[in-house]
Design a protein around this motif. Sequence first.
Motif, short mmCIF file in Angstrom:
data_model
loop_
_atom_site.label_atom_id
_atom_site.label_comp_id
_atom_site.label_asym_id
_atom_site.label_seq_id
_atom_site.Cartn_x
_atom_site.Cartn_y
_atom_site.Cartn_z
N THR A 50 36.92 40.11 35.55
CA THR A 50 38.56 40.20 35.00
C THR A 50 38.67 40.46 33.70
N LYS A 60 45.70 35.89 36.11
CA LYS A 60 44.38 35.75 35.92
C LYS A 60 43.56 34.42 36.70
N GLN A 64 40.90 34.15 39.45
CA GLN A 64 39.66 33.40 39.31
C GLN A 64 39.58 32.29 40.33
N VAL A 74 32.99 34.82 38.71
CA VAL A 74 33.63 35.64 37.99
C VAL A 74 33.35 35.83 36.58
N ASP A 76 34.43 36.92 33.04
CA ASP A 76 35.56 37.28 32.11
C ASP A 76 35.61 37.95 30.95
N VAL A 106 39.22 43.37 38.08
CA VAL A 106 40.71 43.24 38.06
C VAL A 106 41.13 43.53 36.81
#
Lengths: 308, 308, 308
Positions: A50, A60, A64, A74, A76, A106
């Motif tokens: 992300t 977000k 997740q 995930v 980040d 993403v």
Amino acid sequence: MVSLKGKDIISALDFTREEVEHLIRVAEQLRKEIDEKGILDYAKGKIMATVFLEPSTRTKLSFQYAMVRLGGTVIDFDVSTSSLAKGETDVDTLRIIDGYNPDVIVLRQKKPFFPREIAPIIKAPIISGGDGWNEHPTQALLDVYTIWRELGRLDDLTVGIMGDLKYGRTPSSLSYLLSKFKNITIYYIAPEPLQIREDVIKNIEGKVTYYKVNDVSQVIEKLDVLYVTRLQKERLPDPSLYEKLKGSYKIDKEFLSKFKKIPIIMHPLPRTWELDPSVDSLPQAKYFQQAQNGMYMRAALIKEVLGV
Amino acid sequence: MVSLKGKDIISALDFTREEVEHLIRVAEQLRKEIDEKGILDYAKGKIMATVFLEPSTRTKLSFQYAMVRLGGTVIDFDVSTSSLAKGETDVDTLRIIDGYNPDVIVLRQKKPFFPREIAPIIKAPIISGGDGWNEHPTQALLDVYTIWRELGRLDDLTVGIMGDLKYGRTPSSLSYLLSKFKNITIYYIAPEPLQIREDVIKNIEGKVTYYKVNDVSQVIEKLDVLYVTRLQKERLPDPSLYEKLKGSYKIDKEFLSKFKKIPIIMHPLPRTWELDPSVDSLPQAKYFQQAQNGMYMRAALIKEVLGV
Amino acid sequence: MVSLKGKDIISALDFTREEVEHLIRVAEQLRKEIDEKGILDYAKGKIMATVFLEPSTRTKLSFQYAMVRLGGTVIDFDVSTSSLAKGETDVDTLRIIDGYNPDVIVLRQKKPFFPREIAPIIKAPIISGGDGWNEHPTQALLDVYTIWRELGRLDDLTVGIMGDLKYGRTPSSLSYLLSKFKNITIYYIAPEPLQIREDVIKNIEGKVTYYKVNDVSQVIEKLDVLYVTRLQKERLPDPSLYEKLKGSYKIDKEFLSKFKKIPIIMHPLPRTWELDPSVDSLPQAKYFQQAQNGMYMRAALIKEVLGV
């Protein structure tokens, strides 16, 4: 056969009607499985990166949750503590992350059309989580999923999209996705300075019937859906515009009670003054379900893009 | 039989003595299992949402470690990059997160009593990680767990709670939890402007013997436990008060060396000037163990609330 | 036999040639396994604490990817929302995290030599992710790994290290690691105020041949590697120095095209003006591969330190 495996998800214009219907079916199926088992294992061993270069809560977080519920991992990119402070470009940041070989990225970015620019040099499929004022395609997917769940159809709809249609990215993407269906009428309800952009009109011209109106009272009883949006304070070219336009459109329970027929009320959230909490208790208020639907729809999208 | 399954954990007043003793037993059991295996699988397939709307180190981290060690997954709501900047209310944020169906929500919020207000409209059990100046129930659990581990009992105790008793949330919760046990004496040790609040006294009146004193020297040799707390700079109504009160109470090694009997020294951490690092080397210094105990106690609490 | 199990990784000076060669072999092996399977299970049940007290993109992210790809779990200490705002010292923060018993701690801190100071009181092995201007040992590992992959050797090299050699931490660590190999020549290429520090020279004296030069043009055709570094704006004692030195060294495609022989170009990233994107398309540009190599090398290091 519909396949989104490995595809970039950048504009609602790119979807076919069949793809949207397929994603809705997958979302419904995953809803059942997730509600029963909590965490599935479709995405076991897969990594989603992300990369949110603008603030976000719902988008977000719901990505997740979606990835975790699919059994995936995930990672980040935390912009607040990152080297962007050292002057790195977003292109470099993305190339580096891409080098770590995530299975999907993403991406939210300030610059309109940035995902389209960057996609060709990034190996991983990119799912856009919003590109400035331009588009928010996954929001549109959960919006039509919500309409379908609430009204049972996506053809023959009259939809009012109200609020900041100029600086918002959800009115455009929702319009594009609705334009894939039959007999769609859209009322763009906004004060003149916030009316829908010409580039959006160009993309839907001839595919939907549309009207621009200033006052929601004139049309509300014709609507199946009233989609309210927030004034995008952070995107206004001039901060004084915010004070001028603040409160120029607003829905509350008292206002709605004047009408014989109340459409379902949707909102991409977060909301500020334009949608009063007094509305929350009405059976037509669907925005929290809408946010929840987002998790299932995004799970469906991830599953399809990963091809798992 | 004790069961905390599905319950909100909001105030130390809500616990029974039996529940506290049960949680201590579970914490001791989990300590053994975790120290042996690292990561267990009680919470496999479960999701904990951490929603910290005020800064935190220990509380958030120790909940994260606790959940990970139980085999569960944590999804953090990152306030620093969130849509709160867009003007969203905490209630909306929580309703949206609740819609993603986490199995438990750990919540820290600025507003006293906020967890009590929000709990009825949130499906997931809420564990409060602190509500402003009011309470910090899980801190109190690990505090009594530490006392029990160090002294072998929770009845017949004389405890000094020193420092910022007015704006701190740990003195209240610790007092409430101690009030569930027999023959408890509490000395509230603070300069007048920081003395214990009347609402706290009201809740323990008749259950514990208590005294308010200004000077720790007068009572230190009577104490089994000296619980030191930080001046809550961020909650003072007037910043000049901080400069005035800074250093008005302080424990260091030299000071402690004057007394014949030194109680165990505890502190919820973080510490600033009130507890000097020179104390760290004393055998009575228990605050780092206390922080560590927090991980095991929170694991116990999560396990019980999840009912796994 | 080489074993790094349980060791602190704090300075590139601490490695032997055999250890470096061993880590390269492990990195190459893990690369194959990761590229095939995505996520392995060497570190299953293990926890890595990331504690980055200075901003980071690549280092933190690549450690996170590395640990996830080994099958382990990462728990990040999020400095931006932490209690450091409440005045806690870094020592206290680390002692508390250590109390949660992570299997390894990756630490970045502003203060030079801080990891060396703290290591004796921390149970978990510490991997330094950079200590201020002093050293960045894991960066040096991935740097030599990149050189080995591109040139096939680590002996008999002529390396130019260019840019901010004074406030940067990568030139020192890279020099130290290169000094473990045979027949190494280093050109330190920088304007006088940014030349290599005396403490670095002291550590390599007699082990490598080195020269200080101002102009890269003089030496570029002799180099096997040109390692470019960013001006460390955030470490300059005087901000006006940045404006003065900005642009004092720069590599772009046009400049490189003047030379008969172009060395491989490396950069620890992030880059600003010193390495123009026009270089990216040259076959000698290796900095994105270098960043990617970092994930595999850090996975190798974690695996060895964990002893799994």
